[in-house]
Write a protein that holds these residues in place. Structure first.
Motif, PDB file in Angstrom:
ATOM      1  N   LEU A 145       8.975  -4.751  -1.308  1.00  0.00           N
ATOM      2  CA  LEU A 145       7.622  -4.719  -0.752  1.00  0.00           C
ATOM      3  C   LEU A 145       7.688  -5.139   0.710  1.00  0.00           C
ATOM      4  O   LEU A 145       8.123  -6.247   1.027  1.00  0.00           O
ATOM      5  CB  LEU A 145       6.701  -5.649  -1.531  1.00  0.00           C
ATOM      6  CG  LEU A 145       5.231  -5.675  -1.096  1.00  0.00           C
ATOM      7  CD1 LEU A 145       4.587  -4.297  -1.288  1.00  0.00           C
ATOM      8  CD2 LEU A 145       4.453  -6.736  -1.879  1.00  0.00           C
ATOM      9  N   ILE A 146       7.285  -4.233   1.591  1.00  0.00           N
ATOM     10  CA  ILE A 146       7.301  -4.507   3.026  1.00  0.00           C
ATOM     11  C   ILE A 146       5.858  -4.495   3.511  1.00  0.00           C
ATOM     12  O   ILE A 146       5.172  -3.463   3.463  1.00  0.00           O
ATOM     13  CB  ILE A 146       8.127  -3.447   3.798  1.00  0.00           C
ATOM     14  CG1 ILE A 146       9.572  -3.433   3.283  1.00  0.00           C
ATOM     15  CG2 ILE A 146       8.106  -3.730   5.289  1.00  0.00           C
ATOM     16  CD1 ILE A 146       9.821  -2.433   2.180  1.00  0.00           C
ATOM     17  N   ARG A 147       5.383  -5.630   3.948  1.00  0.00           N
ATOM     18  CA  ARG A 147       3.990  -5.737   4.386  1.00  0.00           C
ATOM     19  C   ARG A 147       3.850  -5.387   5.864  1.00  0.00           C
ATOM     20  O   ARG A 147       4.735  -5.674   6.667  1.00  0.00           O
ATOM     21  CB  ARG A 147       3.462  -7.151   4.121  1.00  0.00           C
ATOM     22  CG  ARG A 147       3.440  -7.528   2.642  1.00  0.00           C
ATOM     23  CD  ARG A 147       2.586  -8.747   2.390  1.00  0.00           C
ATOM     24  NE  ARG A 147       2.636  -9.167   0.992  1.00  0.00           N
ATOM     25  CZ  ARG A 147       1.868  -8.658   0.028  1.00  0.00           C
ATOM     26  NH1 ARG A 147       0.996  -7.712   0.326  1.00  0.00           N
ATOM     27  NH2 ARG A 147       1.966  -9.094  -1.217  1.00  0.00           N
ATOM     28  N   HIS A 148       2.727  -4.772   6.180  1.00  0.00           N
ATOM     29  CA  HIS A 148       2.423  -4.444   7.572  1.00  0.00           C
ATOM     30  C   HIS A 148       2.329  -5.703   8.414  1.00  0.00           C
ATOM     31  O   HIS A 148       2.803  -5.746   9.550  1.00  0.00           O
ATOM     32  CB  HIS A 148       1.111  -3.655   7.632  1.00  0.00           C
ATOM     33  CG  HIS A 148       0.692  -3.259   9.010  1.00  0.00           C
ATOM     34  ND1 HIS A 148       1.332  -2.264   9.729  1.00  0.00           N
ATOM     35  CD2 HIS A 148      -0.309  -3.724   9.813  1.00  0.00           C
ATOM     36  CE1 HIS A 148       0.751  -2.132  10.906  1.00  0.00           C
ATOM     37  NE2 HIS A 148      -0.246  -3.004  10.982  1.00  0.00           N
TER      38      HIS A 148
ATOM     39  N   GLU B 181      -0.174 -10.934   4.567  1.00  0.00           N
ATOM     40  CA  GLU B 181      -1.498 -10.303   4.574  1.00  0.00           C
ATOM     41  C   GLU B 181      -1.395  -8.947   3.890  1.00  0.00           C
ATOM     42  O   GLU B 181      -0.520  -8.151   4.210  1.00  0.00           O
ATOM     43  CB  GLU B 181      -2.001 -10.128   6.009  1.00  0.00           C
ATOM     44  CG  GLU B 181      -3.376  -9.475   6.091  1.00  0.00           C
ATOM     45  CD  GLU B 181      -3.838  -9.276   7.537  1.00  0.00           C
ATOM     46  OE1 GLU B 181      -4.594  -8.328   7.786  1.00  0.00           O
ATOM     47  OE2 GLU B 181      -3.428 -10.072   8.399  1.00  0.00           O
ATOM     48  N   THR B 182      -2.279  -8.696   2.935  1.00  0.00           N
ATOM     49  CA  THR B 182      -2.268  -7.437   2.193  1.00  0.00           C
ATOM     50  C   THR B 182      -3.226  -6.438   2.831  1.00  0.00           C
ATOM     51  O   THR B 182      -4.392  -6.765   3.074  1.00  0.00           O
ATOM     52  CB  THR B 182      -2.677  -7.674   0.722  1.00  0.00           C
ATOM     53  OG1 THR B 182      -1.763  -8.598   0.131  1.00  0.00           O
ATOM     54  CG2 THR B 182      -2.654  -6.375  -0.064  1.00  0.00           C
ATOM     55  N   GLN B 183      -2.731  -5.242   3.094  1.00  0.00           N
ATOM     56  CA  GLN B 183      -3.566  -4.188   3.652  1.00  0.00           C
ATOM     57  C   GLN B 183      -4.384  -3.511   2.548  1.00  0.00           C
ATOM     58  O   GLN B 183      -4.153  -3.723   1.356  1.00  0.00           O
ATOM     59  CB  GLN B 183      -2.695  -3.147   4.352  1.00  0.00           C
ATOM     60  CG  GLN B 183      -1.856  -3.703   5.491  1.00  0.00           C
ATOM     61  CD  GLN B 183      -2.701  -4.292   6.603  1.00  0.00           C
ATOM     62  OE1 GLN B 183      -3.633  -3.659   7.089  1.00  0.00           O
ATOM     63  NE2 GLN B 183      -2.371  -5.513   7.003  1.00  0.00           N
TER      64      GLN B 183
ATOM     65  N   ASP C 293       0.821  -1.172   3.780  1.00  0.00           N
ATOM     66  CA  ASP C 293       1.990  -1.843   3.237  1.00  0.00           C
ATOM     67  C   ASP C 293       2.864  -0.776   2.590  1.00  0.00           C
ATOM     68  O   ASP C 293       2.399   0.320   2.272  1.00  0.00           O
ATOM     69  CB  ASP C 293       1.586  -2.896   2.205  1.00  0.00           C
ATOM     70  CG  ASP C 293       0.910  -4.102   2.826  1.00  0.00           C
ATOM     71  OD1 ASP C 293       1.017  -4.281   4.060  1.00  0.00           O
ATOM     72  OD2 ASP C 293       0.261  -4.866   2.081  1.00  0.00           O
ATOM     73  N   TYR C 294       4.134  -1.114   2.352  1.00  0.00           N
ATOM     74  CA  TYR C 294       5.071  -0.140   1.797  1.00  0.00           C
ATOM     75  C   TYR C 294       5.743  -0.720   0.557  1.00  0.00           C
ATOM     76  O   TYR C 294       6.290  -1.825   0.605  1.00  0.00           O
ATOM     77  CB  TYR C 294       6.130   0.234   2.833  1.00  0.00           C
ATOM     78  CG  TYR C 294       5.544   0.810   4.107  1.00  0.00           C
ATOM     79  CD1 TYR C 294       5.030   2.101   4.140  1.00  0.00           C
ATOM     80  CD2 TYR C 294       5.484   0.044   5.269  1.00  0.00           C
ATOM     81  CE1 TYR C 294       4.471   2.624   5.299  1.00  0.00           C
ATOM     82  CE2 TYR C 294       4.930   0.549   6.434  1.00  0.00           C
ATOM     83  CZ  TYR C 294       4.430   1.838   6.446  1.00  0.00           C
ATOM     84  OH  TYR C 294       3.878   2.358   7.596  1.00  0.00           O
ATOM     85  N   LEU C 295       5.692   0.032  -0.538  1.00  0.00           N
ATOM     86  CA  LEU C 295       6.355  -0.376  -1.770  1.00  0.00           C
ATOM     87  C   LEU C 295       7.434   0.643  -2.099  1.00  0.00           C
ATOM     88  O   LEU C 295       7.151   1.836  -2.236  1.00  0.00           O
ATOM     89  CB  LEU C 295       5.346  -0.478  -2.912  1.00  0.00           C
ATOM     90  CG  LEU C 295       5.871  -1.070  -4.227  1.00  0.00           C
ATOM     91  CD1 LEU C 295       4.746  -1.798  -4.972  1.00  0.00           C
ATOM     92  CD2 LEU C 295       6.481  -0.014  -5.142  1.00  0.00           C
ATOM     93  N   VAL C 296       8.662   0.172  -2.212  1.00  0.00           N
ATOM     94  CA  VAL C 296       9.797   1.021  -2.575  1.00  0.00           C
ATOM     95  C   VAL C 296      10.195   0.666  -3.997  1.00  0.00           C
ATOM     96  O   VAL C 296      10.553  -0.488  -4.283  1.00  0.00           O
ATOM     97  CB  VAL C 296      10.980   0.821  -1.609  1.00  0.00           C
ATOM     98  CG1 VAL C 296      12.112   1.781  -1.964  1.00  0.00           C
ATOM     99  CG2 VAL C 296      10.534   1.017  -0.160  1.00  0.00           C
TER     100      VAL C 296
END
Length: 295
Positions: free
Chosen positions: A183-186, A190-192, A225-228
């Motif tokens: 999980l890579i947050r912007h 803080e959650t987008q 945010d990015y979830l792989v």
């Protein structure tokens, strides 16, 4: 019994005759512990609306006839239809699973593992061969060195939320320590509102490379945010994390596993999830799109 007649039998009812019950049902999706192997977390689902199944652990699925092939370990359709017909007449038959000795993963043989900042020219060359921007690779990847069977190797390492690493070079693809999502947050802590979901980290790096180049066909011009997932087997872990988001953008592979995964996410989060694979419909995945490699 014909194939067409077999396909009319509800898979949910067929599994019930075999003693398999769904652990839970959501949006027409029945989730089971897989009847094809031993597991503790359900990864086998049946879409009761279209009467199809999909096993995320095996990355395969289909209709009742296809399920019968797996259950009875045969590709002989006539034999499968005979088994199904006997079950349809409420005659119980045992499902026999032949135990196989688990193969030892190659990671168990790795020694002297060291993870360092990414700097080896050969790994940058590998990223370049996939058209991944070097600075993006340096920002999100590390470099792992290890000994295997008295030989030294090195590879890209992409961290996950459990402290493990997805490991990749031109010749090897695997995982060190715990397998999990990334999980890579912007912005840190803080959650987008939005999250983009990728199957593997090469697709994530491809997306960032495309975004940096100003691509408007694939990329979203909003903070995300990015979830792989690092594997479709991590779908349940991904679904838990995705509860936080109002908008979910699925950038999964254009194959059966990607399609079924996107369908499941959409089923769980109706109205919040979008399948974005149509943006690169002529390509298998985002990296092929980046490289212009059509199917």
């Amino acid at each position: 019994m014909t194939i067409a007649e077999a396909k009319q039998i509800p898979i949910v009812d067929f599994l019930a005759q075999l003693g398999h019950r769904a652990l839970y049902v959501k949006s027409g999706q029945h989730w089971y512990l897989s009847p094809l192997r031993e597991e503790r977390t359900p990864s086998f689902k049946v879409n009761d609306q279209i009467n199809e199944w999909y096993d995320f652990g095996e990355a395969t699925g289909g209709d009742l006839v296809e399920l019968g092939k797996h259950l009875y370990q045969t590709n002989n359709v006539s034999e499968v239809l005979a088994f199904i017909e006997r079950h349809a007449k409420a005659t119980p038959l045992p499902v026999i699973h032949v135990p196989t000795a688990p193969s030892r993963p190659v990671e168990a043989e790795m020694k002297d593992i060291i993870v360092v900042p990414l700097r080896h020219y050969a790994l940058f060359s590998y990223l370049q061969s996939r058209l991944i921007d070097a600075d993006i690779g340096r920002m999100f990847c590390r470099e792992v060195h290890y000994e295997l069977r008295q030989r030294h190797y090195f590879a890209l390492a992409f961290g996950n939320v459990s402290g493990g690493y997805e490991v990749r070079n031109a010749y090897y693809k695997g995982c060190l320590n715990n397998k999990d999502i990334s999980l890579i947050r912007h912005r840190s802590e803080e959650t987008q509102e939005r999250a983009c979901v990728f199957e593997g980290f090469m697709d994530f790096l491809s997306y960032l490379t495309l975004k940096q180049a100003g691509d408007k066909t694939v990329c979203i011009d909003m903070p995300c945010d990015y979830l792989v997932m690092n594997s479709v087997n991590n779908l349940r872990k991904a679904l838990t994390r995705l509860q936080e988001y109002s908008f979910i953008h699925c950038y999964l592979d254009n194959d059966l596993a990607g399609q079924k995964t996107a369908e499941t996410i959409a089923g769980m989060y109706d109205g919040r999830a979008n399948d974005e694979s149509g943006r690169y419909a002529e390509y298998k995945d985002l990296n092929d799109y980046l490289r212009g490699k059509k199917r």
